[in-house]
Design a protein around this motif. Sequence first.
Motif, mmCIF file in Angstrom:
data_model
loop_
_atom_site.group_PDB
_atom_site.id
_atom_site.type_symbol
_atom_site.label_atom_id
_atom_site.label_comp_id
_atom_site.label_asym_id
_atom_site.label_seq_id
_atom_site.Cartn_x
_atom_site.Cartn_y
_atom_site.Cartn_z
ATOM 1 N N ASP A 10 75.802 42.540 141.322
ATOM 2 C CA ASP A 10 74.852 41.580 140.630
ATOM 3 C C ASP A 10 75.542 40.164 140.078
ATOM 4 O OD1 ASP A 10 72.509 43.166 140.906
ATOM 5 O OD2 ASP A 10 73.526 44.681 139.517
ATOM 6 N N TYR A 35 72.289 45.146 133.379
ATOM 7 C CA TYR A 35 71.745 46.444 132.791
ATOM 8 C C TYR A 35 71.999 46.622 131.277
ATOM 9 C CZ TYR A 35 70.640 47.478 137.763
ATOM 10 O OH TYR A 35 70.365 47.290 138.948
ATOM 11 N N TYR A 37 71.873 49.034 127.594
ATOM 12 C CA TYR A 37 72.082 50.633 127.554
ATOM 13 C C TYR A 37 71.354 50.662 126.226
ATOM 14 C CZ TYR A 37 75.504 51.468 130.951
ATOM 15 O OH TYR A 37 76.212 51.469 132.200
ATOM 16 N N PRO A 43 70.790 53.321 132.044
ATOM 17 C CA PRO A 43 70.652 51.810 131.416
ATOM 18 C C PRO A 43 69.344 51.521 132.277
ATOM 19 C CG PRO A 43 72.280 52.021 133.058
ATOM 20 C CD PRO A 43 71.975 53.486 132.863
ATOM 21 N N VAL A 44 68.627 50.420 131.611
ATOM 22 C CA VAL A 44 67.622 49.630 132.007
ATOM 23 C C VAL A 44 67.726 48.277 132.580
ATOM 24 C CG1 VAL A 44 65.248 48.713 131.147
ATOM 25 C CG2 VAL A 44 66.334 50.709 130.237
ATOM 26 N N GLN A 45 67.332 47.767 133.902
ATOM 27 C CA GLN A 45 67.700 46.663 134.311
ATOM 28 C C GLN A 45 66.887 45.700 133.769
ATOM 29 O OE1 GLN A 45 65.580 45.977 138.213
ATOM 30 N NE2 GLN A 45 67.467 44.952 138.931
#
Length: 93
Positions: A10, A35, A37, A43-45
């Motif tokens: 990424d 991402y 935390y 983790p969330v994108q």
Amino acid sequence: MLKIEVFKEDAVLTERIIKPRDDKPGKTFYEQVAYAYLGGKFPVQIKLPMEKGQEPYAAGLYTPHSSSYVVNNFGGLELKRFGQLIQPLESEL
């Protein structure tokens, strides 16, 4: 402290184009996937807003820079919609 991770795959800048319509000009947005935390199991994108020509962040751990926060109209703290910066997270000893 909010922890943000950029993975090796990424570490690129992506371009999103909105076509013109209703006499409004088109817009180009630049962003980078990362991402966050947020305390859950995974983790969330997220998408980090970037400026045209800005170098993408390298793979690694980051945290939002203090200049990325604003106080909203109700006195609450929030992240800026545009102009967010992240800084490398210092390794924990």
